[in-house]
Design a protein around this motif. Structure first.
Motif, PDB file in Angstrom:
ATOM      1  N   ALA A  34       0.833  -1.210   0.000  1.00  0.00           N
ATOM      2  CA  ALA A  34       0.000   0.000   0.000  1.00  0.00           C
ATOM      3  C   ALA A  34       0.863   1.254   0.000  1.00  0.00           C
ATOM      4  CB  ALA A  34      -0.929  -0.007   1.212  1.00  0.00           C
ATOM      5  N   LYS A  35       1.939   1.252   0.778  1.00  0.00           N
ATOM      6  CA  LYS A  35       2.854   2.392   0.801  1.00  0.00           C
ATOM      7  C   LYS A  35       3.485   2.602  -0.572  1.00  0.00           C
ATOM      8  CE  LYS A  35       5.915   2.494   4.035  1.00  0.00           C
ATOM      9  NZ  LYS A  35       6.859   2.112   5.111  1.00  0.00           N
ATOM     10  N   LYS A  36       3.889   1.517  -1.214  1.00  0.00           N
ATOM     11  CA  LYS A  36       4.507   1.601  -2.534  1.00  0.00           C
ATOM     12  C   LYS A  36       3.512   2.139  -3.559  1.00  0.00           C
ATOM     13  CE  LYS A  36       7.098  -1.150  -5.860  1.00  0.00           C
ATOM     14  NZ  LYS A  36       7.644  -2.467  -6.178  1.00  0.00           N
ATOM     15  N   GLN A  37       2.278   1.664  -3.485  1.00  0.00           N
ATOM     16  CA  GLN A  37       1.251   2.118  -4.415  1.00  0.00           C
ATOM     17  C   GLN A  37       0.956   3.604  -4.213  1.00  0.00           C
ATOM     18  OE1 GLN A  37      -2.407  -0.063  -4.173  1.00  0.00           O
ATOM     19  NE2 GLN A  37      -3.248   0.856  -6.000  1.00  0.00           N
ATOM     20  N   LEU A  38       0.853   4.045  -2.967  1.00  0.00           N
ATOM     21  CA  LEU A  38       0.626   5.459  -2.696  1.00  0.00           C
ATOM     22  C   LEU A  38       1.784   6.308  -3.202  1.00  0.00           C
ATOM     23  CD1 LEU A  38      -0.862   5.360   0.904  1.00  0.00           C
ATOM     24  CD2 LEU A  38      -1.997   6.213  -1.156  1.00  0.00           C
ATOM     25  N   LYS A  39       2.999   5.852  -2.951  1.00  0.00           N
ATOM     26  CA  LYS A  39       4.172   6.584  -3.392  1.00  0.00           C
ATOM     27  C   LYS A  39       4.189   6.720  -4.908  1.00  0.00           C
ATOM     28  CE  LYS A  39       9.205   6.432  -3.411  1.00  0.00           C
ATOM     29  NZ  LYS A  39      10.385   5.652  -3.038  1.00  0.00           N
ATOM     30  N   ASN A  40       3.961   5.625  -5.604  1.00  0.00           N
ATOM     31  CA  ASN A  40       3.970   5.655  -7.062  1.00  0.00           C
ATOM     32  C   ASN A  40       2.848   6.522  -7.621  1.00  0.00           C
ATOM     33  OD1 ASN A  40       6.199   3.989  -7.215  1.00  0.00           O
ATOM     34  ND2 ASN A  40       4.989   2.127  -7.417  1.00  0.00           N
ATOM     35  N   TYR A  42       1.134   9.091  -6.110  1.00  0.00           N
ATOM     36  CA  TYR A  42       1.285  10.514  -5.825  1.00  0.00           C
ATOM     37  C   TYR A  42       2.554  11.092  -6.420  1.00  0.00           C
ATOM     38  CZ  TYR A  42      -2.850  10.436  -3.016  1.00  0.00           C
ATOM     39  OH  TYR A  42      -4.147  10.319  -2.616  1.00  0.00           O
ATOM     40  N   TYR A  43       3.593  10.301  -6.563  1.00  0.00           N
ATOM     41  CA  TYR A  43       4.814  10.781  -7.199  1.00  0.00           C
ATOM     42  C   TYR A  43       4.546  11.073  -8.667  1.00  0.00           C
ATOM     43  CZ  TYR A  43       9.522  10.923  -9.105  1.00  0.00           C
ATOM     44  OH  TYR A  43      10.645  11.305  -9.765  1.00  0.00           O
ATOM     45  N   LEU A  44       3.865  10.163  -9.346  1.00  0.00           N
ATOM     46  CA  LEU A  44       3.560  10.348 -10.764  1.00  0.00           C
ATOM     47  C   LEU A  44       2.585  11.507 -10.981  1.00  0.00           C
ATOM     48  CD1 LEU A  44       3.232   6.646 -11.960  1.00  0.00           C
ATOM     49  CD2 LEU A  44       5.110   8.232 -12.394  1.00  0.00           C
ATOM     50  N   ASN A  48       3.379  15.195 -12.918  1.00  0.00           N
ATOM     51  CA  ASN A  48       2.561  15.691 -14.029  1.00  0.00           C
ATOM     52  C   ASN A  48       2.076  17.110 -13.785  1.00  0.00           C
ATOM     53  OD1 ASN A  48       2.803  13.328 -15.501  1.00  0.00           O
ATOM     54  ND2 ASN A  48       0.981  12.406 -14.595  1.00  0.00           N
ATOM     55  N   LEU A  49       2.007  17.529 -12.535  1.00  0.00           N
ATOM     56  CA  LEU A  49       1.534  18.881 -12.221  1.00  0.00           C
ATOM     57  C   LEU A  49       2.600  19.934 -12.477  1.00  0.00           C
ATOM     58  CD1 LEU A  49      -0.390  18.196  -8.882  1.00  0.00           C
ATOM     59  CD2 LEU A  49      -1.360  18.602 -11.149  1.00  0.00           C
ATOM     60  N   ILE A  50       3.843  19.527 -12.486  1.00  0.00           N
ATOM     61  CA  ILE A  50       4.939  20.494 -12.629  1.00  0.00           C
ATOM     62  C   ILE A  50       5.152  20.878 -14.069  1.00  0.00           C
ATOM     63  CG2 ILE A  50       7.441  20.820 -12.348  1.00  0.00           C
ATOM     64  CD1 ILE A  50       7.231  19.149  -9.823  1.00  0.00           C
TER      65      ILE A  50
END
Length: 50
Positions: A34-40, A42-44, A48-50
């Motif tokens: 779950a931590k890995k999925q959240l990281k991936n 929100y990181y992605l 994309n917002l930048i």
């Protein structure tokens, strides 16, 4: 659910495993995934917002 119980409610992995009737190893794996999925996710999204 394991992630929420661990970080929000402050339960230990042993307590969560007893509550959910799963092995402690399973709970640790679920939290890790779950931590890995959240990281991936929100990181992605953040990239994309930048």
């Amino acid at each position: 659910m394991a992630l929420t119980l661990y970080y929000v409610n402050g339960f230990t992995t042993k307590e969560i495993s007893a509550f959910l009737h799963e092995s402690e190893g399973t709970i640790k794996s679920r939290i890790s995934r779950a931590k890995k999925q959240l990281k991936n996710t929100y990181y992605l999204e953040g990239a994309n917002l930048i």
